[in-house]
Design a protein around this motif. Structure first.
Motif, PDB file in Angstrom:
ATOM      1  N   TRP A   1       0.818  -1.220   0.000  1.00 34.12           N
ATOM      2  CA  TRP A   1       0.000   0.000   0.000  1.00 34.12           C
ATOM      3  C   TRP A   1       0.845   1.260   0.000  1.00 34.12           C
ATOM      4  O   TRP A   1       0.369   2.332  -0.369  1.00 34.12           O
ATOM      5  CB  TRP A   1      -0.983  -0.029   1.168  1.00 34.12           C
ATOM      6  N   ILE A   2       2.097   1.143   0.414  1.00 37.70           N
ATOM      7  CA  ILE A   2       3.010   2.285   0.239  1.00 37.70           C
ATOM      8  C   ILE A   2       3.432   2.386  -1.228  1.00 37.70           C
ATOM      9  O   ILE A   2       3.503   3.474  -1.802  1.00 37.70           O
ATOM     10  CB  ILE A   2       4.253   2.110   1.157  1.00 37.70           C
ATOM     11  N   ALA A   3       3.652   1.207  -1.852  1.00 39.50           N
ATOM     12  CA  ALA A   3       4.119   1.176  -3.244  1.00 39.50           C
ATOM     13  C   ALA A   3       3.079   1.724  -4.228  1.00 39.50           C
ATOM     14  O   ALA A   3       3.460   2.201  -5.307  1.00 39.50           O
ATOM     15  CB  ALA A   3       4.497  -0.257  -3.621  1.00 39.50           C
ATOM     16  N   VAL A   4       1.808   1.666  -3.857  1.00 38.30           N
ATOM     17  CA  VAL A   4       0.783   2.143  -4.797  1.00 38.30           C
ATOM     18  C   VAL A   4       0.879   3.648  -5.040  1.00 38.30           C
ATOM     19  O   VAL A   4       0.287   4.174  -5.986  1.00 38.30           O
ATOM     20  CB  VAL A   4      -0.644   1.776  -4.330  1.00 38.30           C
ATOM     21  N   PHE A   5       1.648   4.349  -4.190  1.00 42.64           N
ATOM     22  CA  PHE A   5       1.809   5.796  -4.396  1.00 42.64           C
ATOM     23  C   PHE A   5       2.972   6.117  -5.332  1.00 42.64           C
ATOM     24  O   PHE A   5       3.164   7.283  -5.689  1.00 42.64           O
ATOM     25  CB  PHE A   5       2.026   6.492  -3.043  1.00 42.64           C
ATOM     26  N   VAL A   6       3.752   5.092  -5.685  1.00 45.13           N
ATOM     27  CA  VAL A   6       4.903   5.300  -6.567  1.00 45.13           C
ATOM     28  C   VAL A   6       4.537   5.965  -7.890  1.00 45.13           C
ATOM     29  O   VAL A   6       5.239   6.874  -8.348  1.00 45.13           O
ATOM     30  CB  VAL A   6       5.640   3.952  -6.794  1.00 45.13           C
ATOM     31  N   PRO A   7       3.428   5.543  -8.556  1.00 47.95           N
ATOM     32  CA  PRO A   7       3.093   6.189  -9.844  1.00 47.95           C
ATOM     33  C   PRO A   7       2.925   7.695  -9.744  1.00 47.95           C
ATOM     34  O   PRO A   7       3.211   8.402 -10.708  1.00 47.95           O
ATOM     35  CB  PRO A   7       1.771   5.507 -10.240  1.00 47.95           C
ATOM     36  N   PHE A   8       2.473   8.209  -8.606  1.00 44.02           N
ATOM     37  CA  PHE A   8       2.297   9.653  -8.475  1.00 44.02           C
ATOM     38  C   PHE A   8       3.614  10.406  -8.669  1.00 44.02           C
ATOM     39  O   PHE A   8       3.634  11.506  -9.220  1.00 44.02           O
ATOM     40  CB  PHE A   8       1.747  10.006  -7.090  1.00 44.02           C
TER      41      PHE A   8
ATOM     42  N   PRO B   1       4.124   9.565 -13.580  1.00 43.77           N
ATOM     43  CA  PRO B   1       2.900  10.382 -13.681  1.00 43.77           C
ATOM     44  C   PRO B   1       2.193  10.259 -15.030  1.00 43.77           C
ATOM     45  O   PRO B   1       0.998  10.518 -15.113  1.00 43.77           O
ATOM     46  CB  PRO B   1       3.431  11.808 -13.452  1.00 43.77           C
ATOM     47  N   THR B   2       2.934   9.879 -16.064  1.00 48.96           N
ATOM     48  CA  THR B   2       2.290   9.727 -17.378  1.00 48.96           C
ATOM     49  C   THR B   2       1.496   8.420 -17.477  1.00 48.96           C
ATOM     50  O   THR B   2       0.797   8.205 -18.469  1.00 48.96           O
ATOM     51  CB  THR B   2       3.345   9.766 -18.505  1.00 48.96           C
ATOM     52  N   TYR B   3       1.634   7.543 -16.469  1.00 48.47           N
ATOM     53  CA  TYR B   3       0.920   6.264 -16.488  1.00 48.47           C
ATOM     54  C   TYR B   3      -0.228   6.228 -15.463  1.00 48.47           C
ATOM     55  O   TYR B   3      -0.715   5.154 -15.132  1.00 48.47           O
ATOM     56  CB  TYR B   3       1.890   5.118 -16.195  1.00 48.47           C
ATOM     57  N   LEU B   4      -0.635   7.390 -14.981  1.00 49.88           N
ATOM     58  CA  LEU B   4      -1.680   7.390 -13.955  1.00 49.88           C
ATOM     59  C   LEU B   4      -3.029   6.915 -14.495  1.00 49.88           C
ATOM     60  O   LEU B   4      -3.818   6.301 -13.779  1.00 49.88           O
ATOM     61  CB  LEU B   4      -1.819   8.789 -13.356  1.00 49.88           C
ATOM     62  N   THR B   5      -3.283   7.208 -15.760  1.00 51.94           N
ATOM     63  CA  THR B   5      -4.540   6.722 -16.344  1.00 51.94           C
ATOM     64  C   THR B   5      -4.546   5.195 -16.391  1.00 51.94           C
ATOM     65  O   THR B   5      -5.552   4.554 -16.055  1.00 51.94           O
ATOM     66  CB  THR B   5      -4.708   7.289 -17.765  1.00 51.94           C
ATOM     67  N   LEU B   6      -3.404   4.619 -16.806  1.00 53.11           N
ATOM     68  CA  LEU B   6      -3.293   3.151 -16.793  1.00 53.11           C
ATOM     69  C   LEU B   6      -3.413   2.626 -15.366  1.00 53.11           C
ATOM     70  O   LEU B   6      -4.069   1.602 -15.123  1.00 53.11           O
ATOM     71  CB  LEU B   6      -1.954   2.725 -17.397  1.00 53.11           C
ATOM     72  N   ALA B   7      -2.810   3.344 -14.418  1.00 56.74           N
ATOM     73  CA  ALA B   7      -2.869   2.903 -13.014  1.00 56.74           C
ATOM     74  C   ALA B   7      -4.314   2.886 -12.506  1.00 56.74           C
ATOM     75  O   ALA B   7      -4.699   1.991 -11.741  1.00 56.74           O
ATOM     76  CB  ALA B   7      -2.009   3.820 -12.152  1.00 56.74           C
ATOM     77  N   SER B   8      -5.120   3.861 -12.918  1.00 55.64           N
ATOM     78  CA  SER B   8      -6.525   3.865 -12.489  1.00 55.64           C
ATOM     79  C   SER B   8      -7.281   2.689 -13.107  1.00 55.64           C
ATOM     80  O   SER B   8      -8.146   2.086 -12.457  1.00 55.64           O
ATOM     81  CB  SER B   8      -7.194   5.189 -12.858  1.00 55.64           C
ATOM     82  N   GLN B   9      -6.940   2.348 -14.358  1.00 54.59           N
ATOM     83  CA  GLN B   9      -7.562   1.182 -14.985  1.00 54.59           C
ATOM     84  C   GLN B   9      -7.166  -0.116 -14.265  1.00 54.59           C
ATOM     85  O   GLN B   9      -7.971  -1.042 -14.121  1.00 54.59           O
ATOM     86  CB  GLN B   9      -7.145   1.094 -16.460  1.00 54.59           C
ATOM     87  N   ILE B  10      -5.917  -0.148 -13.820  1.00 55.29           N
ATOM     88  CA  ILE B  10      -5.451  -1.326 -13.064  1.00 55.29           C
ATOM     89  C   ILE B  10      -6.207  -1.442 -11.743  1.00 55.29           C
ATOM     90  O   ILE B  10      -6.613  -2.539 -11.339  1.00 55.29           O
ATOM     91  CB  ILE B  10      -3.929  -1.223 -12.811  1.00 55.29           C
TER      92      ILE B  10
ATOM     93  N   LEU C   1      -6.677  15.568 -17.153  1.00 52.82           N
ATOM     94  CA  LEU C   1      -6.177  14.833 -18.311  1.00 52.82           C
ATOM     95  C   LEU C   1      -5.132  13.798 -17.928  1.00 52.82           C
ATOM     96  O   LEU C   1      -5.041  12.728 -18.530  1.00 52.82           O
ATOM     97  CB  LEU C   1      -5.586  15.832 -19.318  1.00 52.82           C
ATOM     98  N   TRP C   2      -4.337  14.083 -16.901  1.00 45.91           N
ATOM     99  CA  TRP C   2      -3.229  13.184 -16.538  1.00 45.91           C
ATOM    100  C   TRP C   2      -3.678  12.013 -15.663  1.00 45.91           C
ATOM    101  O   TRP C   2      -2.920  11.070 -15.477  1.00 45.91           O
ATOM    102  CB  TRP C   2      -2.131  13.977 -15.828  1.00 45.91           C
TER     103      TRP C   2
ATOM    104  N   ALA D   1      -8.500  10.557 -11.099  1.00 46.12           N
ATOM    105  CA  ALA D   1      -9.045   9.215 -11.368  1.00 46.12           C
ATOM    106  C   ALA D   1      -8.295   8.152 -10.576  1.00 46.12           C
ATOM    107  O   ALA D   1      -8.906   7.255  -9.968  1.00 46.12           O
ATOM    108  CB  ALA D   1      -8.964   8.924 -12.864  1.00 46.12           C
ATOM    109  N   TYR D   2      -6.966   8.256 -10.546  1.00 41.67           N
ATOM    110  CA  TYR D   2      -6.178   7.246  -9.816  1.00 41.67           C
ATOM    111  C   TYR D   2      -6.419   7.359  -8.311  1.00 41.67           C
ATOM    112  O   TYR D   2      -6.573   6.336  -7.630  1.00 41.67           O
ATOM    113  CB  TYR D   2      -4.698   7.400 -10.146  1.00 41.67           C
ATOM    114  N   SER D   3      -6.449   8.584  -7.802  1.00 44.04           N
ATOM    115  CA  SER D   3      -6.696   8.769  -6.357  1.00 44.04           C
ATOM    116  C   SER D   3      -8.058   8.197  -5.977  1.00 44.04           C
ATOM    117  O   SER D   3      -8.201   7.514  -4.949  1.00 44.04           O
ATOM    118  CB  SER D   3      -6.637  10.260  -6.003  1.00 44.04           C
ATOM    119  N   TYR D   4      -9.040   8.460  -6.790  1.00 43.57           N
ATOM    120  CA  TYR D   4     -10.415   8.012  -6.514  1.00 43.57           C
ATOM    121  C   TYR D   4     -10.521   6.487  -6.560  1.00 43.57           C
ATOM    122  O   TYR D   4     -11.034   5.855  -5.623  1.00 43.57           O
ATOM    123  CB  TYR D   4     -11.332   8.663  -7.549  1.00 43.57           C
ATOM    124  N   THR D   5     -10.014   5.902  -7.642  1.00 35.64           N
ATOM    125  CA  THR D   5     -10.105   4.439  -7.775  1.00 35.64           C
ATOM    126  C   THR D   5      -9.280   3.734  -6.708  1.00 35.64           C
ATOM    127  O   THR D   5      -9.665   2.682  -6.198  1.00 35.64           O
ATOM    128  CB  THR D   5      -9.636   3.995  -9.175  1.00 35.64           C
ATOM    129  N   LEU D   6      -8.135   4.331  -6.371  1.00 39.75           N
ATOM    130  CA  LEU D   6      -7.277   3.729  -5.336  1.00 39.75           C
ATOM    131  C   LEU D   6      -7.976   3.741  -3.980  1.00 39.75           C
ATOM    132  O   LEU D   6      -7.914   2.757  -3.232  1.00 39.75           O
ATOM    133  CB  LEU D   6      -5.965   4.516  -5.268  1.00 39.75           C
TER     134      LEU D   6
END
Length: 329
Positions: free
Chosen positions: A29-36, A40-49, A169-170, A174-179
């Motif tokens: 759960w600490i590692a899930v903040f790494v994309p931020f 940062p260009t993969y945050l949309t993919l991270a939200s889909q994950i 757009l980035w 979405a990632y914060s919400y889904t996470l």
């Protein structure tokens, strides 16, 4: 003769020990903040994950813990997606209440379906779930006046979260919400699987016929977990609608039901985090392989699946858990 009171307290102590947070969970759960910070260009993919992980978690509750095999869980995912989309078209675009309403609606559908599900097993169960999924897909296609049919649901408009955080757009929002939703869902799932109810589900999975002999109403318990699982899958579908502002027929497709089973096989069933790890591997592999070979990327997913099944039959998480146990000895 063993004291029943002592035995019961021993079981409860064992359940409490199983429910404690370990270092690997905290590190995850600490590692899930790494994309931020680093991707940062993969945050949309991270939200889909995160959405795929929530969907996989919902399937793992019934497949991995209760032994209910399914090939049609996309039905609940898709119903959640359409419920969230149609709610915004009525003029109510508040995301949190929309998410809750969509999840409850799908849970209600899951409760109704559970009366059929608990009465069949094995191949019949597989065919029933597959049939329900296909029926729902064709029904959505036929009701194009409501769902938009093959054109998809148009005009989905979701309000900013708490009236402040709009979807950027980035993909930060979405990632914060889904996470956040995934984390809450994991907390709920942890509470379920690390309880006497969760223990009874494993008993049903291991030997369905023995449970009535010890006085456990297995059908009612299967209905409860199936309803919870359906609601959780509905939440995942609603999240997809709210973060992408679109709903297409593929949310109900057999492909989506098959993909989530592949995720569970990759990560490992009945391990709480197996579906999450499987979702990460599957979605990242799909993203990278589709970039290399857009037409035949599923070929490589098939190769990966065969390797995992042959070399790591309990999934990647199961393999790592066994390796860790050997190292500790």
């Amino acid at each position: 003769m063993a004291d029943p009171t002592t035995d019961r307290s021993g079981v409860h102590a064992w359940i409490r020990r199983q429910g404690r947070w370990n270092a690997f969970e905290i590190a995850f759960w600490i590692a899930v903040f790494v994309p931020f910070f680093f991707f940062p260009t993969y945050l949309t993919l991270a939200s889909q994950i995160a959405i795929a992980a929530l969907f996989a978690l919902s399937v793992d509750l019934i497949l991995g813990y209760a032994g209910i095999i399914t090939l049609g869980h996309a039905m609940f995912f898709g119903l959640g997606a359409y419920a969230a989309g149609l709610l915004t078209k009525t003029g109510w675009g508040e995301p949190l209440s929309g998410l809750l309403i969509s999840g409850l609606f799908v849970a209600l559908v899951g409760f109704v379906v559970s009366f059929v599900i608990v009465r069949v097993q094995h191949l019949a169960l597989l065919m029933i779930t597959l049939g329900l999924g296909l029926l729902t897909l064709e029904l959505a296609n036929a009701m194009s006046w409501l769902t938009g049919g093959t054109d998809g649901l148009q005009g989905v408009s979701v309000w900013p979260i708490f009236g402040t955080f709009d979807y950027d757009l980035w993909g930060y929002t979405a990632y914060s919400y889904t996470l956040a939703v995934l984390f809450v869902a994991v907390l709920v799932a942890r509470r379920i699987v690390h309880s006497s109810f969760g223990l009874s589900l494993r008993g049903i999975r291991e030997n369905l016929n023995r449970m009535p002999a010890i006085g456990a109403p297995y059908q009612r318990r299967l209905q409860v977990i199936y309803t919870i699982s359906a609601g959780m899958a509905g939440l995942a579908g609603a999240l997809l609608t709210q973060t992408t502002s679109q709903v297409a027929l593929d949310v109900l497709s057999f492909q989506r039901s098959a993909d989530v089973v592949v995720m569970l096989i990759l990560g490992g069933t009945g391990r709480l985090y197996g579906g999450i790890i499987g979702a990460i591997i599957f979605m990242v592999a799909r993203d990278q392989l589709a970039g290399i070979n857009p037409q035949y990327w599923y070929f490589w997913i098939g190769i990966l699946l065969m390797i995992v099944v042959l070399v790591m039959p309990k999934g990647i998480l199961g393999f790592l858990a066994q390796a860790w146990e050997r190292m500790r000895r």
